[in-house]
Write a protein that holds these residues in place. Structure first.
Motif, PDB file in Angstrom:
ATOM      1  N   ALA A   1       0.841  -1.194   0.000  1.00  0.00           N
ATOM      2  CA  ALA A   1       0.000   0.000   0.000  1.00  0.00           C
ATOM      3  C   ALA A   1       0.874   1.241   0.000  1.00  0.00           C
ATOM      4  O   ALA A   1       1.955   1.249   0.596  1.00  0.00           O
ATOM      5  CB  ALA A   1      -0.907  -0.004   1.230  1.00  0.00           C
ATOM      6  N   PRO A   2       0.465   2.255  -0.692  1.00  0.00           N
ATOM      7  CA  PRO A   2       1.254   3.479  -0.702  1.00  0.00           C
ATOM      8  C   PRO A   2       1.364   4.055   0.698  1.00  0.00           C
ATOM      9  O   PRO A   2       0.411   4.006   1.473  1.00  0.00           O
ATOM     10  CB  PRO A   2       0.450   4.410  -1.629  1.00  0.00           C
ATOM     11  CG  PRO A   2      -0.926   3.865  -1.616  1.00  0.00           C
ATOM     12  CD  PRO A   2      -0.796   2.401  -1.433  1.00  0.00           C
ATOM     13  N   PRO A   3       2.541   4.556   1.050  1.00  0.00           N
ATOM     14  CA  PRO A   3       2.691   5.095   2.393  1.00  0.00           C
ATOM     15  C   PRO A   3       1.807   6.309   2.602  1.00  0.00           C
ATOM     16  O   PRO A   3       1.614   7.119   1.702  1.00  0.00           O
ATOM     17  CB  PRO A   3       4.180   5.485   2.448  1.00  0.00           C
ATOM     18  CG  PRO A   3       4.565   5.694   1.022  1.00  0.00           C
ATOM     19  CD  PRO A   3       3.751   4.718   0.225  1.00  0.00           C
ATOM     20  N   THR A   4       1.255   6.400   3.768  1.00  0.00           N
ATOM     21  CA  THR A   4       0.380   7.517   4.091  1.00  0.00           C
ATOM     22  C   THR A   4       1.113   8.479   5.005  1.00  0.00           C
ATOM     23  O   THR A   4       1.903   8.085   5.848  1.00  0.00           O
ATOM     24  CB  THR A   4      -0.895   7.010   4.800  1.00  0.00           C
ATOM     25  OG1 THR A   4      -0.497   6.254   5.942  1.00  0.00           O
ATOM     26  CG2 THR A   4      -1.702   6.116   3.879  1.00  0.00           C
TER      27      THR A   4
ATOM     28  N   GLU B   1     -11.692   3.812   6.515  1.00  0.00           N
ATOM     29  CA  GLU B   1     -12.536   4.111   5.354  1.00  0.00           C
ATOM     30  C   GLU B   1     -11.784   4.970   4.339  1.00  0.00           C
ATOM     31  O   GLU B   1     -11.908   4.772   3.129  1.00  0.00           O
ATOM     32  CB  GLU B   1     -13.801   4.837   5.840  1.00  0.00           C
ATOM     33  CG  GLU B   1     -14.919   4.867   4.833  1.00  0.00           C
ATOM     34  CD  GLU B   1     -15.704   3.565   4.776  1.00  0.00           C
ATOM     35  OE1 GLU B   1     -16.701   3.527   4.068  1.00  0.00           O
ATOM     36  OE2 GLU B   1     -15.304   2.577   5.425  1.00  0.00           O
ATOM     37  N   LEU B   2     -10.994   5.913   4.820  1.00  0.00           N
ATOM     38  CA  LEU B   2     -10.195   6.734   3.914  1.00  0.00           C
ATOM     39  C   LEU B   2      -9.150   5.904   3.179  1.00  0.00           C
ATOM     40  O   LEU B   2      -8.873   6.112   2.003  1.00  0.00           O
ATOM     41  CB  LEU B   2      -9.515   7.860   4.691  1.00  0.00           C
ATOM     42  CG  LEU B   2     -10.382   9.079   5.048  1.00  0.00           C
ATOM     43  CD1 LEU B   2      -9.593  10.045   5.918  1.00  0.00           C
ATOM     44  CD2 LEU B   2     -10.872   9.767   3.797  1.00  0.00           C
ATOM     45  N   THR B   3      -8.549   4.947   3.891  1.00  0.00           N
ATOM     46  CA  THR B   3      -7.558   4.078   3.259  1.00  0.00           C
ATOM     47  C   THR B   3      -8.184   3.256   2.144  1.00  0.00           C
ATOM     48  O   THR B   3      -7.611   3.111   1.053  1.00  0.00           O
ATOM     49  CB  THR B   3      -6.930   3.147   4.309  1.00  0.00           C
ATOM     50  OG1 THR B   3      -6.340   3.938   5.338  1.00  0.00           O
ATOM     51  CG2 THR B   3      -5.872   2.266   3.683  1.00  0.00           C
ATOM     52  N   LEU B   4      -9.387   2.712   2.390  1.00  0.00           N
ATOM     53  CA  LEU B   4     -10.083   1.953   1.348  1.00  0.00           C
ATOM     54  C   LEU B   4     -10.405   2.841   0.158  1.00  0.00           C
ATOM     55  O   LEU B   4     -10.317   2.406  -0.995  1.00  0.00           O
ATOM     56  CB  LEU B   4     -11.369   1.349   1.928  1.00  0.00           C
ATOM     57  CG  LEU B   4     -11.202   0.272   3.003  1.00  0.00           C
ATOM     58  CD1 LEU B   4     -12.569  -0.157   3.528  1.00  0.00           C
ATOM     59  CD2 LEU B   4     -10.444  -0.923   2.458  1.00  0.00           C
ATOM     60  N   LEU B   5     -10.772   4.086   0.405  1.00  0.00           N
ATOM     61  CA  LEU B   5     -11.086   5.002  -0.682  1.00  0.00           C
ATOM     62  C   LEU B   5      -9.849   5.289  -1.531  1.00  0.00           C
ATOM     63  O   LEU B   5      -9.917   5.314  -2.768  1.00  0.00           O
ATOM     64  CB  LEU B   5     -11.641   6.305  -0.106  1.00  0.00           C
ATOM     65  CG  LEU B   5     -11.945   7.428  -1.107  1.00  0.00           C
ATOM     66  CD1 LEU B   5     -13.068   7.020  -2.041  1.00  0.00           C
ATOM     67  CD2 LEU B   5     -12.301   8.718  -0.378  1.00  0.00           C
TER      68      LEU B   5
ATOM     69  N   ARG C   1      -7.203   3.398  -1.942  1.00  0.00           N
ATOM     70  CA  ARG C   1      -6.687   2.207  -2.625  1.00  0.00           C
ATOM     71  C   ARG C   1      -7.552   1.793  -3.807  1.00  0.00           C
ATOM     72  O   ARG C   1      -7.058   1.210  -4.767  1.00  0.00           O
ATOM     73  CB  ARG C   1      -6.594   1.042  -1.633  1.00  0.00           C
ATOM     74  CG  ARG C   1      -5.459   1.176  -0.631  1.00  0.00           C
ATOM     75  CD  ARG C   1      -5.422  -0.031   0.282  1.00  0.00           C
ATOM     76  NE  ARG C   1      -4.291   0.014   1.199  1.00  0.00           N
ATOM     77  CZ  ARG C   1      -4.038  -0.920   2.138  1.00  0.00           C
ATOM     78  NH1 ARG C   1      -4.866  -1.949   2.251  1.00  0.00           N
ATOM     79  NH2 ARG C   1      -3.007  -0.810   2.918  1.00  0.00           N
ATOM     80  N   ASP C   2      -8.835   2.046  -3.728  1.00  0.00           N
ATOM     81  CA  ASP C   2      -9.766   1.614  -4.777  1.00  0.00           C
ATOM     82  C   ASP C   2      -9.985   2.780  -5.741  1.00  0.00           C
ATOM     83  O   ASP C   2     -10.739   3.705  -5.474  1.00  0.00           O
ATOM     84  CB  ASP C   2     -11.091   1.185  -4.139  1.00  0.00           C
ATOM     85  CG  ASP C   2     -12.008   0.481  -5.127  1.00  0.00           C
ATOM     86  OD1 ASP C   2     -11.802   0.644  -6.350  1.00  0.00           O
ATOM     87  OD2 ASP C   2     -12.926  -0.224  -4.683  1.00  0.00           O
ATOM     88  N   ARG C   3      -9.296   2.736  -6.902  1.00  0.00           N
ATOM     89  CA  ARG C   3      -9.404   3.846  -7.841  1.00  0.00           C
ATOM     90  C   ARG C   3     -10.813   3.984  -8.402  1.00  0.00           C
ATOM     91  O   ARG C   3     -11.296   5.089  -8.640  1.00  0.00           O
ATOM     92  CB  ARG C   3      -8.397   3.651  -8.980  1.00  0.00           C
ATOM     93  CG  ARG C   3      -6.945   3.755  -8.531  1.00  0.00           C
ATOM     94  CD  ARG C   3      -6.009   3.645  -9.736  1.00  0.00           C
ATOM     95  NE  ARG C   3      -4.618   3.704  -9.333  1.00  0.00           N
ATOM     96  CZ  ARG C   3      -3.879   2.643  -9.036  1.00  0.00           C
ATOM     97  NH1 ARG C   3      -4.424   1.422  -9.074  1.00  0.00           N
ATOM     98  NH2 ARG C   3      -2.618   2.779  -8.685  1.00  0.00           N
ATOM     99  N   ASN C   4     -11.467   2.849  -8.637  1.00  0.00           N
ATOM    100  CA  ASN C   4     -12.828   2.894  -9.152  1.00  0.00           C
ATOM    101  C   ASN C   4     -13.752   3.595  -8.158  1.00  0.00           C
ATOM    102  O   ASN C   4     -14.564   4.447  -8.525  1.00  0.00           O
ATOM    103  CB  ASN C   4     -13.317   1.462  -9.409  1.00  0.00           C
ATOM    104  CG  ASN C   4     -14.601   1.440 -10.215  1.00  0.00           C
ATOM    105  OD1 ASN C   4     -14.895   2.368 -10.945  1.00  0.00           O
ATOM    106  ND2 ASN C   4     -15.363   0.375 -10.063  1.00  0.00           N
ATOM    107  N   PHE C   5     -13.609   3.241  -6.890  1.00  0.00           N
ATOM    108  CA  PHE C   5     -14.394   3.871  -5.828  1.00  0.00           C
ATOM    109  C   PHE C   5     -14.083   5.362  -5.732  1.00  0.00           C
ATOM    110  O   PHE C   5     -14.976   6.204  -5.576  1.00  0.00           O
ATOM    111  CB  PHE C   5     -14.097   3.154  -4.507  1.00  0.00           C
ATOM    112  CG  PHE C   5     -14.986   3.553  -3.363  1.00  0.00           C
ATOM    113  CD1 PHE C   5     -16.281   4.003  -3.572  1.00  0.00           C
ATOM    114  CD2 PHE C   5     -14.527   3.473  -2.061  1.00  0.00           C
ATOM    115  CE1 PHE C   5     -17.101   4.364  -2.514  1.00  0.00           C
ATOM    116  CE2 PHE C   5     -15.330   3.825  -0.992  1.00  0.00           C
ATOM    117  CZ  PHE C   5     -16.615   4.275  -1.229  1.00  0.00           C
ATOM    118  N   LEU C   6     -12.815   5.716  -5.857  1.00  0.00           N
ATOM    119  CA  LEU C   6     -12.392   7.106  -5.759  1.00  0.00           C
ATOM    120  C   LEU C   6     -12.970   7.939  -6.902  1.00  0.00           C
ATOM    121  O   LEU C   6     -13.473   9.055  -6.689  1.00  0.00           O
ATOM    122  CB  LEU C   6     -10.866   7.177  -5.771  1.00  0.00           C
ATOM    123  CG  LEU C   6     -10.232   8.564  -5.601  1.00  0.00           C
ATOM    124  CD1 LEU C   6     -10.520   9.118  -4.225  1.00  0.00           C
ATOM    125  CD2 LEU C   6      -8.724   8.488  -5.831  1.00  0.00           C
ATOM    126  N   VAL C   7     -12.901   7.407  -8.111  1.00  0.00           N
ATOM    127  CA  VAL C   7     -13.417   8.133  -9.271  1.00  0.00           C
ATOM    128  C   VAL C   7     -14.921   8.313  -9.164  1.00  0.00           C
ATOM    129  O   VAL C   7     -15.466   9.409  -9.382  1.00  0.00           O
ATOM    130  CB  VAL C   7     -13.031   7.397 -10.570  1.00  0.00           C
ATOM    131  CG1 VAL C   7     -13.800   7.960 -11.757  1.00  0.00           C
ATOM    132  CG2 VAL C   7     -11.538   7.517 -10.814  1.00  0.00           C
TER     133      VAL C   7
END
Length: 772
Positions: free
Chosen positions: A335-338, A353-357, A359-365
């Protein structure tokens, strides 16, 4: 060993298998099996969901049909240069102006320009039926449906034809965008009430071509791309599908925009494509339909056979792609470092929840980018991007736009908060906080994120304004106040809408709940544009009560989320009161329409409609409670000293009501003036109103809220809801009456006490008015 099924039977069996799977996971309650026993459990969660879907289907079809109608009429007005509606467009011309235009359109064949524009629109909507199911479907799902289907004793060609057939029949989004369009083309071609049937057949032809292309694309992508690449591509497709959708639906909005210019410049050869031939076929009369029908069927047959040949070539080495298996052997990327900012935000659950957002590009878009694309696409394709100054000059439009941005973010995030957990949903039950607290923290996080867009928009609007405008500031505050409430509504509806344990990606979200959320959002936007401060504040109160009611129902459902066959025991809830109130006022309106002209005296019409609607609502609610064995049903005869609390509450409410009426001038009095037989007014105010309204507002609403709120909060909210259904001038005394009736019900535990309060209050005010 039985022989393998024949070609047609294999296609039918596989299609039926797919339909049964979709019906099972979507909760429709239908089945193809002829026997068998279900597992004994509490009443299933899927019971009654078909009713919600059926109730929401009608406004959906009406809305889609209305959009398709104005698309066609607006193109006719602009491209055919119809003088009476060319300047304003069909939506602003009015039905009286459009009536002769429509009559002339039905009598004459479509012009070349209009046929070309309809061809372009059908092509765009057909593209939507391909792209959006790919972007929202199972493209990035780890398990591939086709991998286990090939193990069945069925020939590969039969298997592929079955896959194309089921995707033709099961494409609800494609059906929703294409069927109204083809139906309107048939209607304005003079086919009358046969238009829905011919429109459906035409729509199925296009959906078959869409199913073939969709199968070709996702099969080829599955065999050549890794799971990570498929996830990124799915996010891109979900965005790309919006552009043809908004362009295809923009022909009915405005009188400018480059969509109309493209429609006017359609080349002549487009008439020989499948969409062009379909327009010619639907618009043709008599023997003239033979040529386009033959050409269309020949083209569709050739394209389907060509697509099947390409599919067989794609699968000549099997259904396992090298990219898929090789990607599975590689180690999962870290996972990318935060940064420190991430570690200092909110609670642990909110940071998760922010971490899941992230990581999931589809969810983010879909969550943060799609709202801007939708709003921008509507402005660009309707030709209104150059009129942005209208947004700043209209406070209601500005507030509605900001509210839309925030609630759309919630629909793609908070609404799917359980769905995104997937198979790891059980982990929520192991956290050191309750699942209800976890969902509440998620709702708070998404409310904060959803507030960003409207805050930026409103801040820019205020900075652009030359002078401070209180009206605009008030509407902005109402819009911002609604977003946290709709965050609770979205999370609560997500509990009922999401099925994170479903095996099919398209079945993880139940469409009926999505449409319900959109409908509720539209109602709030309508309230923002109502123009009356009293109506706007009343709707905020109603929305707050709805949020509490839905959260209460969701909280009851939480312990049963991991068991698809079990549901919580039936208990009276605040949502029952809201549903009963809506049913009561709807039945009252229908009764008034039926009595119009049959009962001469207006007061008698109101009394009969009110009493009949109340009696029918009471009977239906009690019937539902009896069948479901609901606990906590309010009683009239039982309780602690109902007469004592009823008389005391009636005296207090009557004193306040008479004092309030004495302070007002006669013209502003909230009391109903007696015009006619006073017995009807007496029956309405002293008998019908106390019996009907107290059962709904005190028995159901206050009793349901009491399960989740302290007594004073439940009494206050129920009294506020009771007040907002009265005229503005009568809201304050109605609120006082609701408080007195609520206290009497809380103290006595019997519905008789608030009924006595209500009857005594109305009788005292009637006596006061009779004496002048």
């Amino acid at each position: 060993m039985p022989a393998p099924p024949g070609a047609w039977r294999a296609v039918w069996l596989l299609t039926r298998l797919r339909l049964q799977l979709l019906l099972n996971v979507s909760g429709r309650g239908l089945a193809f099996n002829r026997g068998g026993k279900s597992r004994p459990a509490t009443p299933g969660k899927k019971r009654g969901r078909w009713l919600l879907g059926a109730l929401l289907l009608l406004p959906m079809l009406f809305s889609s049909g209305n959009i398709a109608r104005h698309n066609l009429l607006n193109m006719h007005c602009l491209l055919d240069q119809v003088a009476v509606c060319q300047a304003k467009g069909s939506m602003n011309a009015g039905e009286r102006v459009l009536a002769p235009v429509i009559a002339h359109l039905i009598e004459q064949p479509f012009s070349t320009a209009l046929a070309g524009a309809l061809t372009l629109q059908l092509a765009l909507l057909w593209l939507v039926s391909v792209l959006l199911p790919l972007g929202m479907g199972e493209l990035s799902k780890p398990d591939w449906y086709l991998e286990w289907l090939v193990t069945l004793p069925v020939e590969k060609s039969n298997l592929l034809w079955a896959r194309v057939l089921e995707r033709t029949l099961v494409n609800p989004l494609g059906l929703l965008v294409l069927w109204p369009c083809t139906t309107m083309i048939a209607w304005y071609s003079g086919q009358g009430w046969f238009s829905p049937l011919s429109g459906l057949l035409a729509c199925l032809l296009l959906l078959a071509l869409a199913a073939m292309l969709r199968t070709l694309v996702d099969t080829g992508l599955r065999l050549s791309l890794s799971p990570a690449q498929l996830g990124n591509l799915q996010a891109l497709l979900s965005v790309a599908g919006l552009f043809p959708m908004y362009m295809g639906m923009s022909f009915g909005m405005g009188t400018g925009g480059f969509a109309h210019a493209w429609a006017a410049a359609m080349p002549a050869w487009s008439a020989w494509t499948p969409p062009g031939l379909l327009v010619s076929l639907l618009n043709a009369k008599g023997a003239a339909a033979a040529l386009p029908a033959a050409l269309l069927l020949a083209q569709c047959l050739c394209l389907m056979l060509l697509g099947m040949a390409l599919l067989r070539r794609q699968l000549r080495h099997g259904v396992v792609g090298a990219g898929q298996r090789e990607a599975s052997r590689k180690p999962f990327p870290a996972a990318p470092p935060t940064g420190k900012w991430h570690a200092s935000i909110g609670t642990v659950i909110q940071r998760r929840e922010l971490t899941l957002l992230l990581r999931d590009r589809n969810f983010l878009v879909q969550t943060l980018l799609l709202p801007l694309l939708i709003l921008g696409g509507q402005a660009v394709f309707s030709g209104q991007a150059r009129d942005l100054h209208e947004l700043l000059s209209s406070p209601a439009l500005l507030a509605s736009t900001g509210f839309f941005l925030g609630t759309y973010v919630l629909m793609m995030s908070a609404f799917q908060t359980l769905n995104k957990e997937g198979g790891a949903l059980w982990l929520l039950y192991t956290f050191p906080v309750s699942v209800e607290q976890a969902l509440r923290q998620k709702a708070q996080l998404w409310a904060a994120l959803a507030l960003l867009y409207p805050l930026i928009l409103f801040g820019a609007a205020l900075a652009w304004q030359d002078a401070w405008r209180w009206e605009m500031a008030g509407l902005m505050l109402l819009a911002l106040a609604g977003i946290p409430l709709y965050s609770l509504i979205a999370v609560a509806l997500g509990v009922f809408a999401s099925d994170p344990l479903a095996t099919e990606a398209t079945s993880k979200i139940r469409p009926a709940c999505t449409y319900l959320y959109l409908l509720l959002t539209g109602l709030y936007i309508t309230a923002l544009a109502a123009g009356s401060l009293a109506q706007q504040l009343a709707f905020v109160v109603l929305t707050a009560a709805l949020a509490v009611a839905l959260w209460q129902k969701a909280r009851d459902e939480i312990p049963y989320l991991l068991d698809p066959a079990a549901s919580p025991p039936a208990r009276v809830s605040a949502s029952d009161g809201l549903i009963a109130a809506m049913l009561f006022f709807t039945l009252q309106t229908l009764a008034l329409l039926l009595l119009k002209g049959k009962v001469a005296e207006p007061l008698a019409q109101v009394a009969i409609a009110f009493g009949g609607a109340g009696a029918l609502t009471y009977a239906l609610v009690r019937l539902v409670y009896w069948r479901s064995r609901t606990a906590g049903v309010p009683r009239i005869a039982q309780g602690r000293q109902p007469w004592r609390w009823g008389v005391a509450g009636a005296c207090a409410a009557a004193l306040f009501g008479i004092g309030y009426a004495a302070l007002l001038p006669p013209a502003s009095s909230p009391l109903m003036h007696i015009n006619g037989n006073g017995l009807w007014l007496l029956a309405l105010g002293v008998l019908a109103a106390p019996l009907c309204e107290e059962f709904i507002f005190r028995g159901l609403l206050q009793g349901g809220l009491r399960r989740s709120l302290p007594a004073w909060q439940a009494i206050t909210v129920a009294a506020a809801l009771f007040a907002i259904v009265h005229p503005p001038a009568a809201m304050l005394p109605a609120f006082a009456l609701g408080l007195c009736a609520g206290i009497a019900y809380e103290r006595s535990g019997s519905l008789l006490a608030p009924m006595l309060v209500h009857a005594g209050y109305n009788a005292a005010l009637l006596a006061y008015q009779l004496q002048g």
